[in-house]
Scaffold this active site. Structure first.
Site, PDB file in Angstrom:
ATOM      1  N   ARG A   1      59.860  -7.855  -0.619  1.00 34.77           N
ATOM      2  CA  ARG A   1      61.237  -8.082  -1.095  1.00 34.77           C
ATOM      3  C   ARG A   1      61.902  -9.192  -0.281  1.00 34.77           C
ATOM      4  NH1 ARG A   1      65.178  -4.910   0.503  1.00 34.77           N
ATOM      5  NH2 ARG A   1      64.029  -2.977   0.232  1.00 34.77           N
TER       6      ARG A   1
ATOM      7  N   TYR B   1      77.925 -21.586 -19.631  1.00 36.02           N
ATOM      8  CA  TYR B   1      76.838 -20.832 -20.274  1.00 36.02           C
ATOM      9  C   TYR B   1      77.331 -19.406 -20.556  1.00 36.02           C
ATOM     10  CZ  TYR B   1      72.638 -18.060 -20.743  1.00 36.02           C
ATOM     11  OH  TYR B   1      71.694 -17.170 -21.192  1.00 36.02           O
TER      12      TYR B   1
ATOM     13  N   ASP C   1      75.440 -25.790 -12.080  1.00 36.13           N
ATOM     14  CA  ASP C   1      74.317 -25.306 -12.895  1.00 36.13           C
ATOM     15  C   ASP C   1      73.603 -26.554 -13.423  1.00 36.13           C
ATOM     16  OD1 ASP C   1      72.617 -24.353 -14.861  1.00 36.13           O
ATOM     17  OD2 ASP C   1      74.029 -22.842 -15.611  1.00 36.13           O
TER      18      ASP C   1
ATOM     19  N   LYS D   1      63.662 -22.335 -18.002  1.00 38.53           N
ATOM     20  CA  LYS D   1      63.750 -23.473 -18.907  1.00 38.53           C
ATOM     21  C   LYS D   1      62.749 -24.564 -18.500  1.00 38.53           C
ATOM     22  CE  LYS D   1      66.954 -20.772 -20.450  1.00 38.53           C
ATOM     23  NZ  LYS D   1      68.359 -20.878 -20.130  1.00 38.53           N
TER      24      LYS D   1
END
Ligand SMILES: *Cc1c(COP(=O)(O)O)cnc(C)c1O
Length: 371
Positions: free
Chosen positions: A47, A99, A170, A195
Site C-alpha cells: 500500500r 470534468y 488537470d 486516457k
C-alpha cells in the site's frame, strides 16, 4: 534527456536478480527486512510502495518535469486525494466546465466540508471577484472538456501566487507531450492515466505530479497512504509499457486531429468546430504560446440541432459510439447525454477522440456519417 528517451528509460531498469530487461511484475504485498531491521529493497508493504509503482511514478515525474509523482487507481481518486488534503473550509475555484466526474465529486462528497465556486476561469475579473480569504486552490482544466476552452495558465498562476493560492491543472487532454503546466508555474498536475497514458482503453489509472516536495505534497502522500487509493502492480506495469510509445502516439493523434478539424470546419452541415489548433479558436493565440502541440480532442456542433447530432452519431462505421478518450481507436459521443441533467453542453455537440487510424479512412467515415 528528451521526452522520447525519458518515456522509454525512466520507467524501466534491468532487474538485479534475474537480469530481465523488462521490470518483472512484483505481486508480493510484503518485503523482507534485513537483520538490522532495515528494508534493503526500499519497500515495506505494497500500500505504501511497490517496485512497479515506483518506476511508473519516476517516469511520470520526469515527463512532466516535476519533483515527484504519485500514481492512483483512477483519475477521480487522484482528484479526491487533492481535495482531501485541504483543510476543512478551504475555498476552491474551479472551471464552470470542469470534468463532470470531479465536479460531481465536489458537489456530492465535499459539500459542507469544502467551499467551491464553478466559474469562467478565463475571465480574470470573475476569478478576482470570487477570491475569498479562505481560497486555497484554483483548479484548471485546459483544454477543457468538452468545449476545448483554453485557459492562460501563467496568467492565473500570477494572480494566485500573489495570494499564496495553489494552482492545480488537470492535464489529461493535453498530456506532457502537448503541454507542461509545471513549467508554466503550476504547483500540481493531475491526470486520468486511463486516457492517453494507458492509450489502449484497457486500464484505469490516475496521477498527481508535484513541482515541489513540500508540506502539501506530504499531506497528499498521507491521504493516499492512509486512504489506500493505489493502482495494482499489473496496472502500473501496463502503464509503464504504454508510456514508452506515448510521444510517438501523440504525434499521430495530433496530426490526425488537426486534419480532421480542418475538414470539419469546411463542411456545410457543421456549425462550429472547437479545436485549439484552428486559427478560428477563440484562444488560439494562448494555445500557441503555452502548448507544445494542440492535442487530439475536438468537438463540433451541427447546424441541424440535437436531432441532426443524433443522426450523425449513428452513421459512423469506424468511429465507435463510446465515452472516454485517448485510445488508439477513434471514439465519438453525444456529450450532453453522458453528463446528465446538470450539463451545460450544447445538445447539438459531438465530442471526438481522434485515434491513430489512417486519416483518409477517418475522413471518409466522417463524410459518410455527415451524409
Ligand atoms: C476521465 C477524466 C477524468 C477522470 O479520470 P478517471 O480515470 O475516469 O477516474 C478527469 N479529468 C478528465 C479531463 C478526464 O477526461
Amino acid at each position: 534527456m528528451k521526452p522520447e528517451t525519458i518515456a522509454i528509460h525512466a520507467g524501466n531498469h534491468v532487474d538485479n536478480t534475474s537480469k530481465a530487461v523488462i521490470q518483472p511484475i512484483v505481486l508480493s504485498t510484503t518485503f523482507e527486512r534485513a537483520e538490522d531491521g532495515s528494508f534493503p529493497g526500499g519497500h515495506i508493504y505494497s500500500r505504501s510502495s511497490n517496485p512497479n509503482r515506483a518506476l511508473l511514478e519516476n517516469v511520470l515525474a520526469k515527463l512532466e518535469g516535476g519533483a515527484d509523482a504519485a500514481a492512483f487507481s483512477s483519475g477521480n481518486a487522484a482528484g479526491m486525494s487533492v481535495f482531501q488534503s485541504l483543510a476543512p473550509g478551504t475555498h476552491i475555484i474551479a472551471p464552470d466546465d470542469m470534468y463532470h466526474g470531479l465536479r460531481n465529486q465536489l458537489k456530492k462528497l465535499f459539500n459542507g466540508i469544502l467551499k467551491f465556486d464553478f466559474i469562467d476561469v478565463n475571465n480574470i475579473d470573475e476569478v478576482n471577484k470570487h477570491l475569498m480569504p479562505s481560497t486555497g486552490l484554483i483548479w484548471l482544466e485546459t483544454p477543457s472538456n468538452p468545449l476545448l476552452k483554453v485557459t492562460d495558465i501563467k496568467n492565473v498562476v500570477a494572480l494566485a501566487h500573489k495570494r499564496s493560492i495553489r494552482v492545480a491543472v488537470d492535464n489529461t487532454f493535453a498530456t506532457p507531450m502537448c503541454q507542461q503546466p509545471l513549467a508554466l508555474g503550476a504547483d500540481l498536475v493531475m491526470h486520468s492515466s486511463t486516457k492517453y497514458f494507458g492509450g489502449h482503453s484497457d486500464l484505469m489509472g490516475g496521477a498527481l505530479i508535484t513541482a515541489k516536495k513540500d508540506e502539501w505534497w506530504e499531506k497528499i502522500r498521507d491521504v493516499q497512504g492512509y486512504g489506500g487509493a493505489i493502482p495494482s502492480p499489473m496496472d502500473c506495469y501496463m502503464l509503464v509499457r504504454s508510456i514508452k510509445t506515448l510521444p510517438y502516439r501523440m504525434r499521430g493523434h495530433v496530426h490526425n486531429a488537426q486534419l480532421l478539424a480542418q475538414y470539419l470546419e469546411k463542411h456545410p452541415k457543421v456549425e462550429a468546430v472547437m479545436y485549439p489548433g484552428l486559427t478560428s479558436h477563440p484562444q488560439h493565440n494562448i494555445a500557441k504560446q503555452q502548448m507544445i502541440k494542440f492535442g487530439a480532442m475536438l468537438s463540433f456542433t451541427l447546424k441541424g440541432g440535437e436531432d441532426e447530432a443524433r443522426r450523425v452519431i449513428n452513421g459512423f462505421k469506424l468511429f465507435t459510439r463510446a465515452t472516454s478518450l485517448g485510445g488508439v481507436e477513434s471514439l465519438v459521443e453525444h456529450r450532453a447525454t453522458v453528463e446528465g441533467p446538470d450539463t451545460n453542453t450544447p445538445f447539438n455537440l459531438l465530442r471526438v477522440s481522434v485515434g491513430l487510424e489512417h486519416i483518409d479512412d477517418l475522413i471518409a467515415d466522417l463524410e459518410e456519417a455527415l451524409g
